[in-house]
Design a protein around this motif. Structure first.
Motif, PDB file in Angstrom:
ATOM      1  N   GLY A 178     -55.094  25.738 162.479  1.00 22.29           N
ATOM      2  CA  GLY A 178     -53.550  25.719 162.757  1.00 22.29           C
ATOM      3  C   GLY A 178     -53.004  24.620 161.607  1.00 22.29           C
ATOM      4  N   HIS A 179     -53.861  23.876 161.064  1.00 21.26           N
ATOM      5  CA  HIS A 179     -53.408  23.022 159.996  1.00 21.26           C
ATOM      6  C   HIS A 179     -53.900  23.575 158.452  1.00 21.26           C
ATOM      7  CE1 HIS A 179     -52.178  20.308 162.855  1.00 21.26           C
ATOM      8  NE2 HIS A 179     -53.130  20.762 163.828  1.00 21.26           N
ATOM      9  N   MET A 180     -54.009  24.749 158.486  1.00 18.53           N
ATOM     10  CA  MET A 180     -54.077  25.466 157.024  1.00 18.53           C
ATOM     11  C   MET A 180     -52.512  25.300 156.353  1.00 18.53           C
ATOM     12  SD  MET A 180     -55.915  29.207 157.429  1.00 18.53           S
ATOM     13  CE  MET A 180     -54.669  29.803 158.454  1.00 18.53           C
ATOM     14  N   PRO A 188     -42.272  18.838 158.769  1.00 17.50           N
ATOM     15  CA  PRO A 188     -43.324  17.892 159.013  1.00 17.50           C
ATOM     16  C   PRO A 188     -44.182  18.346 160.120  1.00 17.50           C
ATOM     17  CG  PRO A 188     -41.302  16.873 159.278  1.00 17.50           C
ATOM     18  CD  PRO A 188     -40.892  18.242 158.830  1.00 17.50           C
ATOM     19  N   CYS A 189     -45.507  18.116 160.115  1.00 18.44           N
ATOM     20  CA  CYS A 189     -46.380  18.375 161.121  1.00 18.44           C
ATOM     21  C   CYS A 189     -46.885  17.175 161.756  1.00 18.44           C
ATOM     22  CB  CYS A 189     -47.520  19.113 160.565  1.00 18.44           C
ATOM     23  SG  CYS A 189     -48.803  19.804 161.687  1.00 18.44           S
ATOM     24  N   PRO A 190     -47.280  16.903 163.090  1.00 14.45           N
ATOM     25  CA  PRO A 190     -47.729  15.976 163.541  1.00 14.45           C
ATOM     26  C   PRO A 190     -49.233  15.368 163.057  1.00 14.45           C
ATOM     27  CG  PRO A 190     -47.168  17.646 165.653  1.00 14.45           C
ATOM     28  CD  PRO A 190     -47.036  18.166 164.157  1.00 14.45           C
ATOM     29  N   CYS A 191     -49.890  16.100 162.176  1.00 16.69           N
ATOM     30  CA  CYS A 191     -50.748  15.815 161.417  1.00 16.69           C
ATOM     31  C   CYS A 191     -50.633  14.741 160.438  1.00 16.69           C
ATOM     32  CB  CYS A 191     -51.523  17.233 161.119  1.00 16.69           C
ATOM     33  SG  CYS A 191     -50.922  17.687 159.603  1.00 16.69           S
ATOM     34  N   GLY A 192     -49.286  14.847 160.078  1.00 16.61           N
ATOM     35  CA  GLY A 192     -48.951  13.977 158.902  1.00 16.61           C
ATOM     36  C   GLY A 192     -48.559  14.481 157.648  1.00 16.61           C
ATOM     37  N   ARG A 193     -48.712  15.767 157.670  1.00 15.75           N
ATOM     38  CA  ARG A 193     -48.577  16.655 156.250  1.00 15.75           C
ATOM     39  C   ARG A 193     -47.159  17.462 156.744  1.00 15.75           C
ATOM     40  NH1 ARG A 193     -53.755  19.674 155.054  1.00 15.75           N
ATOM     41  NH2 ARG A 193     -53.631  19.840 157.390  1.00 15.75           N
ATOM     42  N   ARG A 194     -47.145  18.447 155.767  1.00 18.87           N
ATOM     43  CA  ARG A 194     -46.059  19.311 155.832  1.00 18.87           C
ATOM     44  C   ARG A 194     -46.481  20.808 155.642  1.00 18.87           C
ATOM     45  NH1 ARG A 194     -40.854  18.140 155.043  1.00 18.87           N
ATOM     46  NH2 ARG A 194     -40.292  16.027 155.209  1.00 18.87           N
ATOM     47  N   GLY A 195     -45.765  21.793 156.501  1.00 21.81           N
ATOM     48  CA  GLY A 195     -45.965  23.123 156.201  1.00 21.81           C
ATOM     49  C   GLY A 195     -47.308  23.688 156.831  1.00 21.81           C
ATOM     50  N   CYS A 196     -48.130  23.090 157.960  1.00 24.87           N
ATOM     51  CA  CYS A 196     -48.892  23.729 158.413  1.00 24.87           C
ATOM     52  C   CYS A 196     -48.676  24.862 159.143  1.00 24.87           C
ATOM     53  CB  CYS A 196     -49.807  22.691 159.362  1.00 24.87           C
ATOM     54  SG  CYS A 196     -50.142  21.208 158.593  1.00 24.87           S
ATOM     55  N   TRP A 197     -49.568  25.973 159.258  1.00 19.30           N
ATOM     56  CA  TRP A 197     -49.301  27.207 159.653  1.00 19.30           C
ATOM     57  C   TRP A 197     -48.995  27.024 161.455  1.00 19.30           C
ATOM     58  CZ3 TRP A 197     -53.589  30.490 162.499  1.00 19.30           C
ATOM     59  CH2 TRP A 197     -53.124  31.927 162.563  1.00 19.30           C
TER      60      TRP A 197
END
Ligand SMILES: [Zn+2]
Length: 335
Positions: A178-180, A188-197
């Motif tokens: 999910g975080h590719m 923004p993604c809850p993981c702290g990065r941007r544009g995760c799948w």
């Protein structure tokens, strides 16, 4: 595929989802003979209320205690958790369950389930790996030793069946698909990065695609279902309008299918699965969503016309797959 010896006893399996904590009792034949559920505690929880994982462990305990009436107090307990779980069962990072990041969930559960006697054995696993095991033993991934389980829910989870076993990786973190990153300039993604799948291809992603269309004035039917406010549009409004035949909503499902297929094509380049199993809440939309996904996959996967076809099918165990798989892990004897 031989699966002997069979487990000797019934077990309790619990799946911690984005909205609910779902538990089942699974007997020695793999049948579900009991079920209980409570809402997942709100996340994130204000700091300072206890060690990480406290609220989640309390919710899981409530479900387990209810199911012990059926399964007995000594029944082994399996728990599926979303996030990066190491080989020791320590939840290193859980972007969709922040309050449990950094917790020893098995330890917390043993404390709570011990009471006056000994606690039952508690086995904590990644939730998508649980779903993958359940589908492999009992569901849509039977008969193949190389398959990919993808759970499309609040986020996206991945479980890899490679050579007949669940692939865990060096630290236990394999399958965090999910975080590719599919667009480093994306939302923004809850993981702290941007544009995760999972920003595009999950239940949350469907809501995002739909609000974009609604604000641009393309989805009057969907906005009406959401009470007239484009900002209130959610995934379920789109799937309802699409099943009623609304062309705008169907176009959003096609767009969603393209994003799902993009990630599946990327993972296929790494793993070469024989079959891809789609589970999680999003697939309740069924063919509305599966058909565009299959079409887009044929356009996106490498060597589409030359390679043998890869089946993309729906999970057979529905919303219970994760809980059933957690029980199978706890039973042992299946893998
Ligand atoms: Zn992410």
């Amino acid at each position: 595929v031989s699966r002997t010896p069979r487990p000797g006893r019934a077990a309790i399996g619990v799946d911690i989802g984005g909205t609910k904590v779902l538990g089942v009792v699974v007997d020695t034949e793999g049948h579900v003979v009991g079920e209980a559920r409570v809402p997942t505690p709100a996340d994130p929880i204000p700091a300072g209320v206890g060690p990480p994982g406290t609220e989640v462990a309390d919710a899981v305990t409530e479900v387990v205690v209810r199911l012990q009436v059926e399964a007995g107090r000594g029944a082994p307990v399996g728990v599926g958790v979303p996030g990066m779980l190491d080989h020791n069962g320590f939840l290193v990072f859980a972007p969709n369950l922040h309050s449990a990041t950094g917790s020893d969930l098995a330890g917390l559960l043993v404390e709570r389930l011990g009471g006056e006697g000994a606690a039952p054995p508690v086995d904590v696993q990644n939730d998508a790996n649980c779903a993958a095991l359940a589908e492999h033993i009992l569901g849509a991934a039977r008969g193949t030793d190389d398959a990919l389980m993808v759970t499309l829910g609040t986020g996206i989870g991945g479980g890899i069946i490679a050579g007949g076993a669940i692939a865990l990786g060096a630290r236990g973190f394999a399958g965090e698909i999910g975080h590719m990153l599919v667009d480093p300039t994306g939302p923004p993604c809850p993981c702290g990065r941007r544009g995760c799948w999972e920003r595009y291809a999950s239940g949350a992603g469907l809501g995002l695609l739909a609000r974009e269309g609604a604000l641009a004035g393309r989805l009057p039917e969907v906005v009406a279902l959401a009470g007239g406010d484009p900002e209130m549009v959610r995934g379920e409004h789109v799937t309802r309008a699409a099943s009623d035949g609304d062309p705008g909503a169907r176009a959003v499902m096609v767009e969603l299918g393209w994003w799902v297929a993009l990630g599946l094509a990327n993972v296929t380049a790494v793993l070469d699965p024989e079959r891809i199993i789609l589970g999680g809440g999003l697939v309740e939309a069924g063919e509305l969503f599966l058909d565009p996904t299959r079409r887009a996959f044929l356009e996106l996967v490498e060597g589409s016309a030359e390679r043998p076809p890869i089946e993309i099918v729906l999970a057979a165990l529905g919303e219970r797959a994760g809980a059933v798989g957690a029980a199978l892990f706890a039973q042992g004897g299946w893998v």
